[in-house]
Design a protein around this motif. Structure first.
Motif, mmCIF file in Angstrom:
data_model
loop_
_atom_site.group_PDB
_atom_site.id
_atom_site.type_symbol
_atom_site.label_atom_id
_atom_site.label_comp_id
_atom_site.label_asym_id
_atom_site.label_seq_id
_atom_site.Cartn_x
_atom_site.Cartn_y
_atom_site.Cartn_z
ATOM 1 N N LYS A 181 0.840 -1.198 0.000
ATOM 2 C CA LYS A 181 0.000 0.000 0.000
ATOM 3 C C LYS A 181 0.874 1.246 0.000
ATOM 4 C CE LYS A 181 -3.924 2.102 2.482
ATOM 5 N NZ LYS A 181 -4.809 1.984 3.652
ATOM 6 N N VAL A 182 0.535 2.216 -0.831
ATOM 7 C CA VAL A 182 1.291 3.468 -0.934
ATOM 8 C C VAL A 182 0.316 4.639 -0.906
ATOM 9 C CG1 VAL A 182 3.103 2.341 -2.289
ATOM 10 C CG2 VAL A 182 1.212 3.496 -3.476
ATOM 11 N N GLN A 183 0.875 5.832 -0.738
ATOM 12 C CA GLN A 183 0.100 7.064 -0.821
ATOM 13 C C GLN A 183 0.530 7.830 -2.069
ATOM 14 O OE1 GLN A 183 -2.328 8.789 0.775
ATOM 15 N NE2 GLN A 183 -2.784 7.109 2.201
ATOM 16 N N ILE A 184 -0.429 8.255 -2.892
ATOM 17 C CA ILE A 184 -0.130 9.047 -4.083
ATOM 18 C C ILE A 184 -0.003 10.514 -3.682
ATOM 19 C CG2 ILE A 184 -0.928 9.770 -6.366
ATOM 20 C CD1 ILE A 184 -2.517 7.144 -6.502
ATOM 21 N N LEU A 185 1.139 11.110 -4.017
ATOM 22 C CA LEU A 185 1.391 12.510 -3.662
ATOM 23 C C LEU A 185 1.256 13.461 -4.841
ATOM 24 C CD1 LEU A 185 4.561 12.044 -1.389
ATOM 25 C CD2 LEU A 185 2.164 12.118 -0.684
ATOM 26 N N ASP A 186 1.605 12.966 -6.039
ATOM 27 C CA ASP A 186 1.628 13.852 -7.201
ATOM 28 C C ASP A 186 1.565 13.003 -8.472
ATOM 29 O OD1 ASP A 186 1.725 16.132 -8.693
ATOM 30 O OD2 ASP A 186 3.814 16.629 -8.248
ATOM 31 N N THR A 187 1.256 13.660 -9.589
ATOM 32 C CA THR A 187 1.194 12.981 -10.889
ATOM 33 C C THR A 187 1.891 13.824 -11.933
ATOM 34 O OG1 THR A 187 -0.957 11.978 -10.328
ATOM 35 C CG2 THR A 187 -0.328 12.024 -12.655
ATOM 36 N N VAL A 188 2.778 13.187 -12.690
ATOM 37 C CA VAL A 188 3.443 13.841 -13.823
ATOM 38 C C VAL A 188 3.413 12.870 -14.991
ATOM 39 C CG1 VAL A 188 5.601 14.749 -14.754
ATOM 40 C CG2 VAL A 188 4.945 15.287 -12.398
ATOM 41 N N ASN A 189 2.658 13.237 -16.024
ATOM 42 C CA ASN A 189 2.500 12.375 -17.194
ATOM 43 C C ASN A 189 2.045 10.973 -16.761
ATOM 44 O OD1 ASN A 189 3.248 14.500 -18.909
ATOM 45 N ND2 ASN A 189 5.417 14.035 -18.639
ATOM 46 N N HIS A 190 2.849 9.954 -17.062
ATOM 47 C CA HIS A 190 2.478 8.572 -16.726
ATOM 48 C C HIS A 190 3.197 8.086 -15.473
ATOM 49 C CE1 HIS A 190 0.327 8.371 -20.470
ATOM 50 N NE2 HIS A 190 1.415 8.692 -21.147
ATOM 51 N N TRP A 191 3.557 9.023 -14.608
ATOM 52 C CA TRP A 191 4.251 8.670 -13.367
ATOM 53 C C TRP A 191 3.472 9.179 -12.156
ATOM 54 C CZ3 TRP A 191 8.882 5.896 -13.169
ATOM 55 C CH2 TRP A 191 9.491 5.672 -14.396
ATOM 56 N N LYS A 192 3.564 8.444 -11.070
ATOM 57 C CA LYS A 192 2.942 8.847 -9.811
ATOM 58 C C LYS A 192 4.033 8.975 -8.747
ATOM 59 C CE LYS A 192 -1.493 8.381 -11.042
ATOM 60 N NZ LYS A 192 -2.497 9.463 -11.016
ATOM 61 N N LYS A 193 4.028 10.119 -8.056
ATOM 62 C CA LYS A 193 4.914 10.255 -6.911
ATOM 63 C C LYS A 193 4.216 9.621 -5.719
ATOM 64 C CE LYS A 193 7.704 13.473 -4.215
ATOM 65 N NZ LYS A 193 8.058 14.884 -3.946
ATOM 66 N N ILE A 194 4.914 8.687 -5.073
ATOM 67 C CA ILE A 194 4.296 7.942 -3.974
ATOM 68 C C ILE A 194 5.126 8.056 -2.695
ATOM 69 C CG2 ILE A 194 3.123 6.279 -5.453
ATOM 70 C CD1 ILE A 194 5.636 4.399 -4.431
ATOM 71 N N GLN A 195 4.479 7.743 -1.599
ATOM 72 C CA GLN A 195 5.154 7.662 -0.304
ATOM 73 C C GLN A 195 4.745 6.351 0.348
ATOM 74 O OE1 GLN A 195 3.929 10.381 2.931
ATOM 75 N NE2 GLN A 195 6.108 10.767 3.279
ATOM 76 N N ILE A 196 5.712 5.647 0.923
ATOM 77 C CA ILE A 196 5.406 4.392 1.607
ATOM 78 C C ILE A 196 5.359 4.644 3.114
ATOM 79 C CG2 ILE A 196 6.277 2.904 -0.216
ATOM 80 C CD1 ILE A 196 8.894 2.640 1.244
ATOM 81 N N ALA A 197 4.988 3.622 3.857
ATOM 82 C CA ALA A 197 4.690 3.775 5.288
ATOM 83 C C ALA A 197 5.849 4.311 6.109
ATOM 84 C CB ALA A 197 4.215 2.445 5.857
ATOM 85 N N ASP A 198 7.098 4.032 5.688
ATOM 86 C CA ASP A 198 8.248 4.502 6.467
ATOM 87 C C ASP A 198 8.687 5.913 6.085
ATOM 88 O OD1 ASP A 198 9.430 4.118 4.013
ATOM 89 O OD2 ASP A 198 10.817 2.546 4.658
ATOM 90 N N GLY A 199 7.951 6.562 5.172
ATOM 91 C CA GLY A 199 8.243 7.943 4.812
ATOM 92 C C GLY A 199 9.022 8.117 3.525
ATOM 93 N N LYS A 200 9.559 7.039 2.953
ATOM 94 C CA LYS A 200 10.319 7.145 1.695
ATOM 95 C C LYS A 200 9.389 7.543 0.553
ATOM 96 C CE LYS A 200 13.794 3.633 2.844
ATOM 97 N NZ LYS A 200 14.307 2.279 2.503
ATOM 98 N N THR A 201 9.929 8.338 -0.369
ATOM 99 C CA THR A 201 9.156 8.771 -1.527
ATOM 100 C C THR A 201 9.901 8.442 -2.809
ATOM 101 O OG1 THR A 201 10.114 10.996 -1.496
ATOM 102 C CG2 THR A 201 8.071 10.659 -0.244
ATOM 103 N N GLY A 202 9.164 8.406 -3.907
ATOM 104 C CA GLY A 202 9.767 8.134 -5.210
ATOM 105 C C GLY A 202 8.692 8.155 -6.281
ATOM 106 N N TRP A 203 9.116 7.891 -7.504
ATOM 107 C CA TRP A 203 8.211 7.933 -8.653
ATOM 108 C C TRP A 203 8.040 6.530 -9.220
ATOM 109 C CZ3 TRP A 203 5.705 12.383 -10.153
ATOM 110 C CH2 TRP A 203 6.165 13.567 -9.588
#
Length: 249
Positions: free
Chosen positions: A218-240
């Motif tokens: 399970k992740v949290q969606i933070l942002d969207t750019v084209n066909h990519w989603k910026k996500i955050q996982i439970a420990d706080g790490k983020t990425g695309w």
């Protein structure tokens, strides 16, 4: 003519409801016989008709779980929880489904006032907090009028203190309603459906890999750019992550 239209709409709605009830029973019978694939097909056809319920999502998740479909089972358990957040059976089953996931991610701990505020905010829904604030404000008005039109000093004092108490509680309730609203609005969970997905540092294939995720996480969606989603996982790490690798709840 209007009456005829209303009757027609009612009849169509009743017919659709009856068909969905029949499909739901057929799906349950297939599930009990161990024919999980056909049961899934029946459950999904009900969802496609626009019907949503905790029982429907729960049964669909159970069918996927029986087939070891990690991501779909967790996805539909999560959907069921959104509609019935206090159902113990759903909580128990989703715990079993989560045990099948590969990624072991520790949640970022929440302490002190932040934990308390979050617990109080989520104690009631936005609508309930809003209705409570209206009720408290109405009580404030009632006791203020009692204070205004009363001439006894003791009664005036009691009415004034009670009115002020209700006013403060109403303001707190409004604040909690807005806090709950913004919290819910910013909550955009999703489930990873790809067997394995590379999470990038930037929204393009040329960027470096930050970490990997696997189906069911399970992740949290933070942002969207084209066909990519910026996500955050439970420990706080983020990425695309590629948008096709996850499915939003």
């Amino acid at each position: 003519m209007k009456h005829f239209i209303y009757i027609l709409v009612f009849l169509i709605g009743s017919l659709g409801f009856g068909q969905n009830e029949q499909l739901f029973q057929q799906a349950n019978d297939l599930y009990n016989k161990g024919d999980f694939e056909d049961a899934i097909s029946k459950y999904e056809s009900i969802i496609e008709s626009g019907v949503h319920s905790a029982a429907l999502y729960f049964n669909l998740a159970n069918a996927h779980y029986k087939l070891n479909h990690i991501a779909p089972s967790i996805y539909y358990y999560e959907k069921a929880l959104k509609l019935s957040p206090n159902d113990k059976e759903i909580h128990n089953n989703i715990a079993f489904a989560r045990n099948m996931t590969i990624d072991a991610i520790d949640k970022t701990p929440v302490f002190g006032f932040e934990k308390f505020a979050k617990k109080i905010t989520n104690w009631l829904t936005f609508d309930t907090w809003a209705k409570l604030s209206i009720l408290l404000m109405a009580l404030f008005v009632v006791f203020y009028l009692i204070y205004y039109f009363n001439y006894g000093s003791t009664k005036k004092r009691v009415a004034f203190i009670t009115a002020i108490t209700f006013f403060i509680l109403a303001c707190c309730s409004v604040a909690l309603a807005f806090n709950n609203y913004h919290s819910t609005k910013n909550d955009q969970p999703a489930i990873v459906f790809a067997k394995e997905s590379q999470v990038k540092s930037e929204p393009n294939l040329r960027s470096s890999e930050s970490f990997k995720l696997h189906e069911g996480t399970k992740v949290q969606i933070l942002d969207t750019v084209n066909h990519w989603k910026k996500i955050q996982i439970a420990d706080g790490k983020t990425g695309w992550i590629p948008a096709d690798d996850i499915k939003a709840l």
